[in-house]
Scaffold this active site. Structure first.
Site, PDB file in Angstrom:
ATOM      1  N   LYS A  53      47.981  31.803  40.093  1.00  0.00           N
ATOM      2  CA  LYS A  53      46.660  31.694  39.459  1.00  0.00           C
ATOM      3  C   LYS A  53      46.834  31.305  37.993  1.00  0.00           C
ATOM      4  O   LYS A  53      46.191  30.380  37.500  1.00  0.00           O
ATOM      5  CB  LYS A  53      45.905  33.031  39.544  1.00  0.00           C
ATOM      6  CG  LYS A  53      45.344  33.311  40.929  1.00  0.00           C
ATOM      7  CD  LYS A  53      44.864  34.753  41.084  1.00  0.00           C
ATOM      8  CE  LYS A  53      44.534  35.036  42.538  1.00  0.00           C
ATOM      9  NZ  LYS A  53      44.338  36.451  42.845  1.00  0.00           N
ATOM     10  N   GLN A  97      43.327  42.314  41.126  1.00  0.00           N
ATOM     11  CA  GLN A  97      44.087  41.943  42.315  1.00  0.00           C
ATOM     12  C   GLN A  97      44.150  43.114  43.296  1.00  0.00           C
ATOM     13  O   GLN A  97      44.461  44.244  42.915  1.00  0.00           O
ATOM     14  CB  GLN A  97      45.509  41.503  41.891  1.00  0.00           C
ATOM     15  CG  GLN A  97      46.375  40.969  43.017  1.00  0.00           C
ATOM     16  CD  GLN A  97      45.870  39.663  43.621  1.00  0.00           C
ATOM     17  OE1 GLN A  97      45.251  38.851  42.947  1.00  0.00           O
ATOM     18  NE2 GLN A  97      46.117  39.468  44.888  1.00  0.00           N
ATOM     19  N   ASP A 120      35.387  37.018  41.997  1.00  0.00           N
ATOM     20  CA  ASP A 120      35.820  37.254  43.385  1.00  0.00           C
ATOM     21  C   ASP A 120      34.614  37.388  44.319  1.00  0.00           C
ATOM     22  O   ASP A 120      34.760  37.285  45.540  1.00  0.00           O
ATOM     23  CB  ASP A 120      36.601  38.577  43.466  1.00  0.00           C
ATOM     24  CG  ASP A 120      38.099  38.374  43.555  1.00  0.00           C
ATOM     25  OD1 ASP A 120      38.530  37.332  44.093  1.00  0.00           O
ATOM     26  OD2 ASP A 120      38.832  39.273  43.097  1.00  0.00           O
TER      27      ASP A 120
HETATM   28  N1  GUN Z   1      44.205  39.975  47.406  1.00  0.00           N
HETATM   29  C1  GUN Z   1      44.309  39.042  48.389  1.00  0.00           C
HETATM   30  N2  GUN Z   1      43.358  38.089  48.237  1.00  0.00           N
HETATM   31  C2  GUN Z   1      42.637  38.428  47.150  1.00  0.00           C
HETATM   32  C3  GUN Z   1      41.518  37.831  46.486  1.00  0.00           C
HETATM   33  O1  GUN Z   1      40.982  36.787  46.875  1.00  0.00           O
HETATM   34  N3  GUN Z   1      41.070  38.489  45.390  1.00  0.00           N
HETATM   35  C4  GUN Z   1      41.633  39.643  44.951  1.00  0.00           C
HETATM   36  N4  GUN Z   1      41.106  40.221  43.869  1.00  0.00           N
HETATM   37  N5  GUN Z   1      42.654  40.220  45.543  1.00  0.00           N
HETATM   38  C5  GUN Z   1      43.163  39.615  46.631  1.00  0.00           C
END
Ligand code: GUN
Length: 291
Positions: A53, A97, A120
């Site tokens: 990211k 996350q 998200d």
């Molecule tokens: N863990 C796995 N996929 C995601 C996601 O799209 N967002 C977040 N915050 N955590 C994750």
């Protein structure tokens, strides 16, 4: 049957190309889209996702900061940090996350993110808007799935979509999105999960199977009908004990699905790259609220 490979990598590149003009418009107003990522603990896959990211944001000239916290971090401390990020104008988007360590309550944390910064789309207000078909931040992976279908002109209207998996991150929101009355959606959607007896009874009837269960090579060629579309969201790191190396496997068995499905998203290079592209898009959307 020739199986068409739906490349999320290609689609994500088109997203980045199209987004440049939006970044330029923001830059002209001295707005630099910023994302804060919170990573608690040392979960291996989460570290890789977070690095990817950050790299993508940096490559696009966008601002991102990762706040790494020890796995013992208290919920109270995490809530304090989130409050500061909510109040800081540098950050248009905040992402915590997942998974979080077990002593932290996911729901309490997600609810404390300012819904306007919830890139998200996990905040109950945003999930509620999604379920009602109202404009909102759409969770990144489901949004990425819909974007791939649109790019390859695969309209779900009048199709039977079978989603396998009911997580809040993928299965549940994609089951909502596919059944909304909107362009490229309007499907009849069935959702299967760990409480479903005989999942293949459903997948065999599906025009489109969306796999988001996290079980390597779960779906085989015999479990689908000829010409079905298979969207594989699984990213499973599987160890080869002989060579001591890791391999990424999806939730479907590519060898038997290929030749039977009409289209397939590969692992890697399918839905994976779309999640980050949609996170960039959502962060830009958040920044555009300042315009
Ligand atoms: N863990 C796995 N996929 C995601 C996601 O799209 N967002 C977040 N915050 N955590 C994750």
């Amino acid at each position: 049957m020739d199986t068409k490979i739906l490349s999320g990598k290609v689609v994500s590149e088109s997203v980045y190309k199209n987004i440049k003009s939006r970044i330029d418009i923001l830059a002209a107003k001295s707005i630099n889209p910023g994302l804060a990522v919170i990573l608690v603990g040392d979960d291996g896959p989460s570290q890789v996702y977070v690095q990817n990211k950050t790299k993508t944001f940096t490559n696009l000239g966008l601002y991102s900061e990762t706040i790494k916290l020890k796995k013992e971090t208290s919920q109270k401390k995490l809530l304090e940090i989130l409050q500061k990020l909510n109040d800081d104008n540098k950050y248009h988007g905040i992402l915590v996350q997942l998974p979080l360590p077990s002593h932290i309550d996911n729901e309490t944390i997600i609810k404390s993110i300012n819904p306007k910064k919830d890139v998200d789309g996990f905040h109950p207000l945003n999930l509620g808007a999604l379920a009602a078909g109202k404009p909102t931040f759409t969770p990144c992976t489901p949004k990425g799935i819909m974007r791939v279908l649109e790019y390859y002109n695969l309209d779900l209207s009048n199709k039977h979509v079978v989603v396998v998996g009911r997580s809040n991150i993928v299965g549940r929101p994609i089951s909502i999105l596919t059944s909304l009355k909107r362009e490229y959606s309007n499907a009849t959607t069935t959702i299967c999960h760990s409480g479903t007896n005989n999942i293949s009874y459903y997948t065999k009837q599906a025009d489109v199977v969306i796999l988001a269960l996290g079980y390597p090579q779960f779906l085989k060629g015999k479990d689908i009908k000829l010409g079905a579309i298979v969207i594989d969201v699984g990213i499973n790191r599987v160890k080869n004990t002989e060579t001591n190396t890791y391999k990424l496997l999806g939730d479907c068995e590519e060898s038997s699905i290929k030749g039977k499905a009409s289209s397939l998203t590969p692992v890697p290079g399918g839905i994976g790259p779309m999640t980050i592209a949609m996170l960039v898009e959502n962060t830009i959307e958040a920044a555009e609220m300042e315009l």
